[in-house]
Design a protein around this motif. Structure first.
Motif, PDB file in Angstrom:
ATOM      1  N   PRO A  55       0.839  -1.203   0.000  1.00 28.41           N
ATOM      2  CA  PRO A  55       0.000   0.000   0.000  1.00 28.41           C
ATOM      3  C   PRO A  55       0.878   1.260   0.000  1.00 28.41           C
ATOM      4  O   PRO A  55       1.890   1.306   0.712  1.00 28.41           O
ATOM      5  CB  PRO A  55      -0.794  -0.097   1.318  1.00 28.41           C
ATOM      6  CG  PRO A  55      -0.254  -1.273   2.052  1.00 28.41           C
ATOM      7  CD  PRO A  55       0.931  -1.785   1.336  1.00 28.41           C
ATOM      8  N   ILE A  56       0.501   2.231  -0.813  1.00 28.21           N
ATOM      9  CA  ILE A  56       1.225   3.515  -0.859  1.00 28.21           C
ATOM     10  C   ILE A  56       0.208   4.638  -0.738  1.00 28.21           C
ATOM     11  O   ILE A  56      -0.773   4.676  -1.490  1.00 28.21           O
ATOM     12  CB  ILE A  56       1.998   3.655  -2.190  1.00 28.21           C
ATOM     13  CG1 ILE A  56       3.165   2.666  -2.228  1.00 28.21           C
ATOM     14  CG2 ILE A  56       2.497   5.070  -2.379  1.00 28.21           C
ATOM     15  CD1 ILE A  56       4.016   2.774  -3.461  1.00 28.21           C
ATOM     16  N   GLN A  57       0.422   5.535   0.212  1.00 25.17           N
ATOM     17  CA  GLN A  57      -0.518   6.635   0.399  1.00 25.17           C
ATOM     18  C   GLN A  57      -0.271   7.731  -0.632  1.00 25.17           C
ATOM     19  O   GLN A  57       0.879   7.992  -1.009  1.00 25.17           O
ATOM     20  CB  GLN A  57      -0.453   7.189   1.829  1.00 25.17           C
ATOM     21  CG  GLN A  57       0.641   8.203   2.124  1.00 25.17           C
ATOM     22  CD  GLN A  57       2.013   7.597   2.323  1.00 25.17           C
ATOM     23  OE1 GLN A  57       2.362   6.584   1.710  1.00 25.17           O
ATOM     24  NE2 GLN A  57       2.807   8.216   3.158  1.00 25.17           N
ATOM     25  N   CYS A  58      -1.340   8.350  -1.103  1.00 24.98           N
ATOM     26  CA  CYS A  58      -1.223   9.412  -2.115  1.00 24.98           C
ATOM     27  C   CYS A  58      -0.895  10.737  -1.427  1.00 24.98           C
ATOM     28  O   CYS A  58      -1.678  11.695  -1.462  1.00 24.98           O
ATOM     29  CB  CYS A  58      -2.518   9.516  -2.924  1.00 24.98           C
ATOM     30  SG  CYS A  58      -2.822   8.040  -3.903  1.00 24.98           S
ATOM     31  N   GLU A  59       0.261  10.775  -0.789  1.00 27.80           N
ATOM     32  CA  GLU A  59       0.683  11.964  -0.048  1.00 27.80           C
ATOM     33  C   GLU A  59       2.172  12.189  -0.269  1.00 27.80           C
ATOM     34  O   GLU A  59       2.855  11.376  -0.876  1.00 27.80           O
ATOM     35  CB  GLU A  59       0.374  11.780   1.455  1.00 27.80           C
ATOM     36  CG  GLU A  59      -1.122  11.785   1.736  1.00 27.80           C
ATOM     37  CD  GLU A  59      -1.467  11.534   3.199  1.00 27.80           C
ATOM     38  OE1 GLU A  59      -0.540  11.369   4.007  1.00 27.80           O
ATOM     39  OE2 GLU A  59      -2.663  11.501   3.508  1.00 27.80           O
ATOM     40  N   TYR A  60       2.678  13.297   0.246  1.00 29.42           N
ATOM     41  CA  TYR A  60       4.082  13.660   0.117  1.00 29.42           C
ATOM     42  C   TYR A  60       4.966  12.537   0.660  1.00 29.42           C
ATOM     43  O   TYR A  60       4.592  11.878   1.625  1.00 29.42           O
ATOM     44  CB  TYR A  60       4.314  14.958   0.899  1.00 29.42           C
ATOM     45  CG  TYR A  60       5.545  15.718   0.468  1.00 29.42           C
ATOM     46  CD1 TYR A  60       5.731  16.068  -0.868  1.00 29.42           C
ATOM     47  CD2 TYR A  60       6.510  16.085   1.395  1.00 29.42           C
ATOM     48  CE1 TYR A  60       6.852  16.765  -1.274  1.00 29.42           C
ATOM     49  CE2 TYR A  60       7.638  16.794   1.003  1.00 29.42           C
ATOM     50  CZ  TYR A  60       7.805  17.126  -0.328  1.00 29.42           C
ATOM     51  OH  TYR A  60       8.920  17.812  -0.723  1.00 29.42           O
ATOM     52  N   TYR A  61       6.118  12.311   0.076  1.00 26.89           N
ATOM     53  CA  TYR A  61       7.057  11.253   0.471  1.00 26.89           C
ATOM     54  C   TYR A  61       6.498   9.854   0.236  1.00 26.89           C
ATOM     55  O   TYR A  61       6.967   8.885   0.825  1.00 26.89           O
ATOM     56  CB  TYR A  61       7.467  11.359   1.952  1.00 26.89           C
ATOM     57  CG  TYR A  61       8.268  12.581   2.303  1.00 26.89           C
ATOM     58  CD1 TYR A  61       9.361  12.972   1.526  1.00 26.89           C
ATOM     59  CD2 TYR A  61       7.943  13.344   3.417  1.00 26.89           C
ATOM     60  CE1 TYR A  61      10.099  14.103   1.855  1.00 26.89           C
ATOM     61  CE2 TYR A  61       8.679  14.479   3.749  1.00 26.89           C
ATOM     62  CZ  TYR A  61       9.761  14.845   2.955  1.00 26.89           C
ATOM     63  OH  TYR A  61      10.490  15.965   3.276  1.00 26.89           O
TER      64      TYR A  61
END
Length: 253
Positions: free
Chosen positions: A147-153
């Motif tokens: 899972p990858i969050q759609c946020e900075y970094y």
């Protein structure tokens, strides 16, 4: 024989436990027999499905240390067709206690092998680290969801995780595959969310699931009620997205 899928990312706050729990519950609703293994010492998947520490005396800690039969640690949940092996803070000690154990990366694999035929899917919620517990989970798995969050970094640390997966494939489990990358916490109104989505799809194209998990209030609320999103609010955007995601996972298998 059941498919074993680890949900892993060493970064915290990416929706890893939410994904493990929601995917497992969604697969159950879609009439698959599912076992969720909480392999995170924080035990958030356990409490998130409504199981308190006093409700069990065998956990993933006992399973990893071979102190019980894996069947003794399995609990039924309120969610349809979903069982769980719970976790609590005891799990923190596993890395130290297994330090001198031969083939310590295979402890979970050996145990899962005994019950693999009883489930269609076994989902492992990994801790937010690349230590021995995560290595055990990946060694025991057929594939891994990232899972990858759609946020900075968002992409920070992803290279390290992919290198760890390569290392596991080379040394411990040559059958391990990357099931895919799942974009989470997506807010279509934010330019950053859309930019991250485009960047991830550009870099990893075929590896990215078509389902995208939106930011959703109900997804945040469900664990505090001890319920999966499917039970807590089946009509929410979060619930519908995870059902769609579970269907995508079934179709891939």
């Amino acid at each position: 024989m059941g498919k074993v899928i680890s949900v892993s990312n060493q970064k915290g706050g990416v929706g890893k436990t939410t994904t493990s729990l929601s995917l497992a519950a969604s697969l159950g609703v879609l009439e698959k027999n599912v076992l969720l293994i909480d392999a995170d010492p924080q035990g958030n998947a356990t409490s998130g499905i409504g199981i308190k520490t006093e409700d069990f005396n065998k956990s993933s800690y006992d399973v990893l240390l071979n102190q019980c039969e894996i069947s003794e640690s399995i609990l039924k949940t309120k969610s349809p067709n979903l069982d769980i092996i719970p976790a609590n803070i005891d799990l923190v000690a596993v890395e130290i206690e297994l330090v001198d154990t031969e083939k310590r990366e295979y402890m979970l694999s050996r145990m899962i092998h005994k019950i693999k035929d009883e489930y269609d899917f076994i989902i492992i919620d990994c801790p937010p680290s690349l230590g021995l517990i995560t290595m055990n989970a990946l060694t025991a798995s057929n594939s891994v969801i990232i899972p990858i969050q759609c946020e900075y970094y968002a992409l920070e640390g992803l290279g390290k995780l992919l290198n760890t997966i390569k290392g596991i494939q080379k040394v411990h489990n040559d059958k391990l595959e990357i099931e895919g990358i799942l974009l989470t916490m997506f807010d279509s109104r934010l330019r950053l969310s859309n930019q991250v989505k485009d960047d991830v799809k550009k870099h990893f194209s075929d590896m990215v699931f078509s389902t995208i998990i939106p930011r959703n209030v109900s997804l945040g609320e469900a664990p505090s009620h001890g319920e999966s999103i499917i039970v807590y609010n089946s009509t929410s955007k979060g619930s519908k997205s995870y059902i769609k995601f579970a269907q995508e996972v079934i179709n891939l298998n």
